[in-house]
Enzyme design. Structure first.
Site, PDB file in Angstrom:
ATOM      1  N   MET A  57       0.974  -0.993   0.052  1.00  0.00           N
ATOM      2  CA  MET A  57      -0.060  -0.031   0.119  1.00  0.00           C
ATOM      3  C   MET A  57       0.756   1.233  -0.028  1.00  0.00           C
ATOM      4  SD  MET A  57      -2.947   1.028   2.892  1.00  0.00           S
ATOM      5  CE  MET A  57      -1.872   0.889   4.177  1.00  0.00           C
ATOM      6  N   SER A 130       3.789  -6.875   1.917  1.00  0.00           N
ATOM      7  CA  SER A 130       2.390  -6.293   2.573  1.00  0.00           C
ATOM      8  C   SER A 130       1.284  -6.841   1.956  1.00  0.00           C
ATOM      9  CB  SER A 130       2.595  -4.744   2.600  1.00  0.00           C
ATOM     10  OG  SER A 130       1.630  -4.479   3.705  1.00  0.00           O
ATOM     11  N   GLN A 131       0.402  -6.004   1.571  1.00  0.00           N
ATOM     12  CA  GLN A 131      -0.752  -6.468   1.000  1.00  0.00           C
ATOM     13  C   GLN A 131      -0.490  -7.139  -0.325  1.00  0.00           C
ATOM     14  OE1 GLN A 131      -3.292  -2.861   0.852  1.00  0.00           O
ATOM     15  NE2 GLN A 131      -2.430  -2.166  -1.389  1.00  0.00           N
ATOM     16  N   ASP A 258       5.802  -5.353  14.339  1.00  0.00           N
ATOM     17  CA  ASP A 258       4.849  -4.826  13.475  1.00  0.00           C
ATOM     18  C   ASP A 258       3.815  -4.026  14.174  1.00  0.00           C
ATOM     19  OD1 ASP A 258       3.210  -4.154  11.435  1.00  0.00           O
ATOM     20  OD2 ASP A 258       3.459  -5.815  10.152  1.00  0.00           O
ATOM     21  N   HIS A 311       7.128  -2.986  10.454  1.00  0.00           N
ATOM     22  CA  HIS A 311       6.470  -3.295   9.099  1.00  0.00           C
ATOM     23  C   HIS A 311       7.314  -2.755   7.969  1.00  0.00           C
ATOM     24  CE1 HIS A 311       3.039  -4.802   6.691  1.00  0.00           C
ATOM     25  NE2 HIS A 311       3.255  -3.644   6.025  1.00  0.00           N
TER      26      HIS A 311
END
Length: 334
Positions: A57, A130-131, A258, A311
């Site tokens: 993102m 991540s996503q 995270d 993260h």
């Protein structure tokens, strides 16, 4: 709750994430980007497969100090073709599409693009940031059987495989113990994330999993319940466990510190039920093998590991040692 208010809540979420850390909620923060020792071919790289990357993102496919640096590092060390997924027509629209769009459409477009890349005809390895990790998993589950190139190894870093249930920075607590801004944001997001306009346009809403509204999540969310095969025996896609279990390896990295992904253990398919964190192996998803995780695990092809730090903050040196050399070379380091 109006879509406008919900969208405002999501924008506040992103603004809050940007305020508590840099560079952004899903962007890479790389160290040692230009260490000369890294930019040498590996001796065991011959025969390595091409690599597909999908960014997180707020990032873009080719940012020179982010995914672009990762792509160049892989190219230098392995001498292979690297394709970095771009779901926009420019860098700006690529970043925008990581916040705004229909993930199901994006996955379908990426599957079609991969089918048309002749460089991938012999198969490929994939890394999701991540996503981008759960999006590449969707590619494997939905497209592995369609006659296109086959994904061999999938590595995900800090991905939200069991979704998120609150804004970045809000630690996972029993819901009746949470308070203040975190409690308010969880309520606002839970009230509006599954409204049609929001769930069809806001990318993060499509993997928002509210433990207090699981029936709404299952019926209204169009992405995560599908790729997790959560809609009961009649609603499950039998191709998903077969396709995911066809991977040679599924590697799940979790960031130790995270605070962006809530709960952080979503990276390992753990789910927070509102009171406690449910590890993967305690869930029906695993025990009934809804998507092939138990098959992978029992055959030693499911790997869960930690990354030190926050993260999406790691060095190129770490990536070279723990992703490229372990999982992307033809003859991985032992």
């Amino acid at each position: 709750m109006s879509p406008k208010l919900v969208l405002t809540s999501f924008l506040l979420w992103h603004a809050y994430a940007a305020a508590i850390r840099a560079p952004g909620p899903g962007q890479l923060e790389l160290g040692e980007a230009f260490s000369p020792d890294l930019w040498k071919p590996l001796s065991n790289s011959f025969g390595s497969l091409p690599v597909v990357l999908w960014h997180g993102m707020g990032d873009s496919c080719c940012a020179p100090h982010s995914i672009g640096a990762i792509a160049k590092l892989i190219e230098f060390q392995l001498g292979v073709f690297v394709y970095s997924v771009n779901t926009g027509s420019s860098e700006y629209t690529d970043v925008l599409s990581s916040f705004w769009g229909d993930v199901n459409d994006q996955v379908a477009i990426v599957c079609a693009k991969l089918r048309n890349l002749t460089q991938l005809s012999g198969g490929y390895n994939a890394v999701g940031f991540s996503q981008g990790g759960q999006f590449l998993r969707a590619v494997a589950e939905r497209c592995q059987h369609t006659g296109g190139p086959r994904m061999r190894t999938l590595v995900t870093l800090g991905s939200q495989h069991q979704g998120v249930m609150n804004v970045p920075g809000c630690r996972t607590l029993p819901l009746n113990s949470s308070h203040g801004a975190c409690h308010l944001m969880q309520q606002l997001l839970g009230m509006g994330a599954y409204l049609p306009y929001v769930r069809d346009h806001v990318v993060q809403a499509q993997y928002f999993k509210d433990p207090l509204r699981l029936p709404e999540y299952l019926t209204a969310n169009t992405f995560l319940p599908d790729i997790n095969n959560e809609r009961g025996p009649e609603g499950r896609n039998p191709l998903y466990p077969t396709n995911l279990a066809s991977l040679e390896r599924l590697v799940l990295y979790r960031f130790v510190d995270d605070e962006t992904v809530v709960p952080r253990d979503s990276a390992w398919f753990s789910f927070f039920d509102g009171e406690r964190l449910m590890p993967l192996r305690e869930q029906a998803m695993y025990n009934e093998d809804w998507i092939g995780l138990r098959t992978l695990d029992e055959q030693g092809r499911l790997i869960m590991d930690d990354i030190p730090g926050m993260h999406m903050q790691f060095s190129l040196q770490w990536f070279a040692e723990n992703v490229i050399r372990k999982y992307l070379t033809n003859r991985p380091d032992s």
